[in-house]
Design a protein around this motif. Structure first.
Motif, short mmCIF file in Angstrom:
data_model
loop_
_atom_site.label_atom_id
_atom_site.label_comp_id
_atom_site.label_asym_id
_atom_site.label_seq_id
_atom_site.Cartn_x
_atom_site.Cartn_y
_atom_site.Cartn_z
N VAL A 50 -17.33 23.89 32.63
CA VAL A 50 -18.63 23.91 33.30
C VAL A 50 -18.49 23.25 34.67
O VAL A 50 -17.91 22.16 34.78
N GLY A 51 -19.00 23.90 35.70
CA GLY A 51 -18.91 23.38 37.05
C GLY A 51 -20.05 22.45 37.40
O GLY A 51 -20.89 22.10 36.56
N ASP A 52 -20.09 22.04 38.67
CA ASP A 52 -21.12 21.12 39.14
C ASP A 52 -22.53 21.69 39.01
O ASP A 52 -23.51 20.94 38.97
N ASP A 53 -22.63 23.01 38.97
CA ASP A 53 -23.96 23.62 38.86
C ASP A 53 -24.41 23.74 37.41
O ASP A 53 -25.48 24.30 37.14
N GLY A 54 -23.63 23.22 36.48
CA GLY A 54 -24.01 23.26 35.08
C GLY A 54 -23.76 24.58 34.40
O GLY A 54 -24.13 24.76 33.23
N ARG A 55 -23.10 25.50 35.09
CA ARG A 55 -22.87 26.82 34.52
C ARG A 55 -21.38 27.07 34.31
O ARG A 55 -20.54 26.47 34.96
N VAL A 56 -21.09 27.98 33.40
CA VAL A 56 -19.71 28.42 33.18
C VAL A 56 -19.43 29.55 34.17
O VAL A 56 -20.13 30.57 34.18
N ARG A 151 -34.21 6.48 27.58
CA ARG A 151 -34.46 7.89 27.90
C ARG A 151 -35.10 8.02 29.28
O ARG A 151 -34.74 8.91 30.06
N GLN A 152 -36.04 7.16 29.60
CA GLN A 152 -36.68 7.22 30.90
C GLN A 152 -35.69 6.93 32.02
O GLN A 152 -35.73 7.57 33.08
N TYR A 153 -34.75 6.01 31.78
CA TYR A 153 -33.73 5.70 32.77
C TYR A 153 -32.86 6.92 33.03
O TYR A 153 -32.58 7.26 34.19
N LEU A 154 -32.42 7.58 31.97
CA LEU A 154 -31.58 8.77 32.14
C LEU A 154 -32.35 9.88 32.83
O LEU A 154 -31.81 10.58 33.70
N LEU A 155 -33.62 10.03 32.48
CA LEU A 155 -34.43 11.06 33.13
C LEU A 155 -34.57 10.77 34.62
O LEU A 155 -34.50 11.70 35.45
N SER A 156 -34.71 9.51 34.99
CA SER A 156 -34.82 9.17 36.42
C SER A 156 -33.50 9.45 37.14
O SER A 156 -33.51 9.91 38.29
N LEU A 157 -32.36 9.20 36.48
CA LEU A 157 -31.07 9.54 37.08
C LEU A 157 -30.99 11.03 37.39
O LEU A 157 -30.57 11.44 38.47
N VAL A 158 -31.38 11.84 36.41
CA VAL A 158 -31.30 13.29 36.57
C VAL A 158 -32.23 13.76 37.68
O VAL A 158 -31.84 14.53 38.57
N ARG A 159 -33.46 13.29 37.66
CA ARG A 159 -34.44 13.75 38.66
C ARG A 159 -34.05 13.28 40.06
O ARG A 159 -34.20 14.03 41.03
N ILE A 169 -27.52 21.61 39.56
CA ILE A 169 -28.03 22.31 38.39
C ILE A 169 -29.53 22.54 38.52
O ILE A 169 -30.27 21.69 39.00
N ASP A 170 -29.96 23.70 38.12
CA ASP A 170 -31.37 24.05 38.09
C ASP A 170 -32.01 23.36 36.88
O ASP A 170 -31.51 23.50 35.77
N PRO A 171 -33.13 22.65 37.06
CA PRO A 171 -33.78 22.02 35.91
C PRO A 171 -34.08 23.01 34.80
O PRO A 171 -34.08 22.67 33.63
N ASP A 172 -34.36 24.26 35.17
CA ASP A 172 -34.67 25.26 34.16
C ASP A 172 -33.48 25.58 33.27
O ASP A 172 -33.62 26.18 32.21
N ASP A 173 -32.27 25.20 33.69
CA ASP A 173 -31.09 25.45 32.87
C ASP A 173 -30.96 24.45 31.73
O ASP A 173 -30.04 24.55 30.94
N GLY A 174 -31.85 23.45 31.68
CA GLY A 174 -31.91 22.65 30.48
C GLY A 174 -31.57 21.19 30.58
O GLY A 174 -31.74 20.46 29.60
N VAL A 176 -32.97 18.62 32.39
CA VAL A 176 -34.17 17.80 32.25
C VAL A 176 -34.76 17.97 30.86
O VAL A 176 -35.13 17.00 30.19
N GLY A 177 -34.83 19.21 30.41
CA GLY A 177 -35.36 19.47 29.08
C GLY A 177 -34.55 18.79 27.99
O GLY A 177 -35.11 18.29 27.01
N PHE A 178 -33.24 18.77 28.19
CA PHE A 178 -32.39 18.11 27.21
C PHE A 178 -32.70 16.62 27.14
O PHE A 178 -32.84 16.04 26.06
N VAL A 179 -32.79 15.97 28.31
CA VAL A 179 -33.08 14.54 28.32
C VAL A 179 -34.44 14.28 27.67
O VAL A 179 -34.59 13.33 26.88
N GLU A 180 -35.42 15.13 27.97
CA GLU A 180 -36.74 14.93 27.38
C GLU A 180 -36.73 15.14 25.88
O GLU A 180 -37.61 14.63 25.17
N SER A 181 -35.73 15.85 25.36
CA SER A 181 -35.64 16.10 23.92
C SER A 181 -34.95 14.96 23.16
O SER A 181 -34.92 14.97 21.93
N ILE A 182 -34.39 13.99 23.88
CA ILE A 182 -33.75 12.86 23.20
C ILE A 182 -34.79 12.14 22.34
O ILE A 182 -35.88 11.82 22.80
N ARG A 183 -34.43 11.89 21.11
CA ARG A 183 -35.38 11.34 20.16
C ARG A 183 -35.53 9.83 20.36
O ARG A 183 -34.56 9.09 20.42
#
Length: 314
Positions: A50-56, A151-159, A169-174, A176-183
C-alpha cells in the motif's frame, strides 16, 4: 539486472545484529523463479503493498495475481491485525495471512495460530503508558480498542495530516472511518489482544525496551503518520519471521524457497529470515542493510519490479 530503474542488488547484507552475510540467491545468478521452482512470497502491507495514498497500485495487484497464476504462493505478512485488512487489499487474492506481526496466522482461510497477550502483561504495560501520558490502542483480531481520549488523539492525527496533505489518502477510503470504529465501550484489558500501538511517547525506544522488553518486542512505528516517538509492542519472540515459520511448517515447504519484501523496522526479522529479501526504495537505511535487493517505492511499481526481477512473473 542492475540496469533496471528502481532496482539494485546488494553485494552483501547486514543482519540487524551487525553481522555481514552473503546475499542468498535462488535459481542461480538470476534470482528465484528461474529454476522453475515454486516460491513462497511474504509481503508487508503499509509502505510496501500500500502506498502513501492508502491504495494498492494496480501494478502490484496485477503482479500478485500473475505470480499466483504461475504457481507461486503469496502471503500478506503485516503488522496490521486481521480486522485492519480492508476489502480492497484482501480482494487481490492471497494464499494466507500473517497478521499483527506474527500473532495471527492463517493459510487458505484456516486459522493456524493466534497468540494473544496474557492479561498480566497487559495490566503491566497499560498503566505504564498511562502514567507517561502516552495514548495507546489495542489490536485484536476482530476489533481495535482504545480509551475515548486515545481514539480522539488518533483521529486528530489523521485529520491534521489530511488537512496538511502530509498523507494523501481520501477520508472516504476508510482511514477516518476506521479510527471512528475503534471500540471505546470495552475494557481492552479484558479482550483478546495481539498487539499494542503507542503514540508520542516521552521515552526513547531504548528506555521503553528497558522497561517492557522482558515481556514484549518493542519496535518503532511502521506507519509514519504516528510520528517518530511511536511504536508497537507484541509478545516477546512473536514477530513476522515467527509467523513465516508457522506457514512453512504447515505446508511442508522450505525456507530456502522464500522471498520477503518490506520497508520498516517491524520487517527486520522477516527480511533477515527469508532466503531472498527485498527492501522498498524509501525504507530506512537500517532496513535496506539487511536486504539482498532494493526495489522502488509502491508509487514506482516496486512490487511489480521485484516480482519481475526475481523471476516470479515475466
Amino acid at each position: 539486472m542492475t540496469g533496471t530503474p528502481g532496482w539494485s542488488r546488494r553485494t552483501e547484507r547486514m543482519s540487524s545484529r551487525g553481522q555481514a552475510s552473503a546475499p542468498a540467491g535462488l535459481g542461480g545468478p538470476g534470482g528465484p523463479g528461474e529454476d522453475g521452482g515454486r516460491r513462497v512470497v511474504f509481503l508487508d502491507v503499509d509502505g510496501t503493498l500500500v502506498g502513501d495514498d492508502g491504495r494498492v497500485p494496480a501494478s502490484a495487484a496485477r503482479a500478485i495475481r500473475e505470480a499466483r497464476a504461475a504457481g507461486h504462493l503469496v502471503f500478506l505478512c503485516t503488522g496490521r491485525s486481521l480486522v485492519e485488512l480492508w476489502p480492497p487489499i484482501l480482494s487481490i487474492g492471497f494464499d494466507g495471512v500473517v497478521a499483527a506481526s506474527g500473532s495471527y496466522v492463517e493459510v487458505g482461510g484456516v486459522a493456524l495460530s493466534l497468540r494473544t497477550i496474557p492479561a498480566g502483561q497487559l495490566r503491566r504495560a497499560a498503566p505504564f503508558f498511562e502514567a507517561h501520558d502516552t495514548p495507546v490502542y489495542f489490536q485484536g483480531n476482530d476489533d481495535i480498542y482504545a480509551s475515548p481520549a486515545a481514539r480522539q488523539y488518533l483521529l486528530s492525527l489523521v485529520r491534521n495530516a489530511l488537512a496538511a496533505r502530509s498523507v494523501r489518502i481520501d477520508p472516504d477510503d476508510g482511514l477516518v472511518g476506521f479510527v471512528e470504529s475503534i471500540r471505546v465501550d470495552v475494557d481492552p484489558l479484558s479482550a483478546p489482544i495481539t498487539k499494542l500501538v503507542y503514540f508520542d511517547a516521552p521515552l526513547s525506544l531504548d528506555e521503553l525496551t528497558a522497561e517492557l522488553g522482558a515481556d514484549f518486542e518493542v519496535v518503532r512505528a511502521a506507519f509514519p503518520l504516528f510520528g517518530p516517538n511511536s511504536g508497537e509492542l507484541s509478545l516477546r519472540g512473536v514477530h513476522k519471521a515467527y509467523g513465516m515459520d508457522i506457514v512453512l511448517d504447515h505446508l511442508g515447504l522450505s525456507l530456502a524457497d522464500t522471498i520477503a519484501i518490506g520497508d520498516s523496522y517491524n520487517d527486520l526479522e522477516m527480511l533477515e529470515h527469508a532466503a531472498v529479501s527485498v527492501a522498498m526504495g524509501h525504507a530506512p537505511d537500517a532496513v535496506k542493510a539487511v536486504a539482498d535487493h532494493v526495489t522502488g517505492t509502491p508509487e514506482e511499481d516496486g512490487i511489480e519490479t521485484a516480482f519481475r526481477q526475481l523471476g516470479l512473473i515475466r
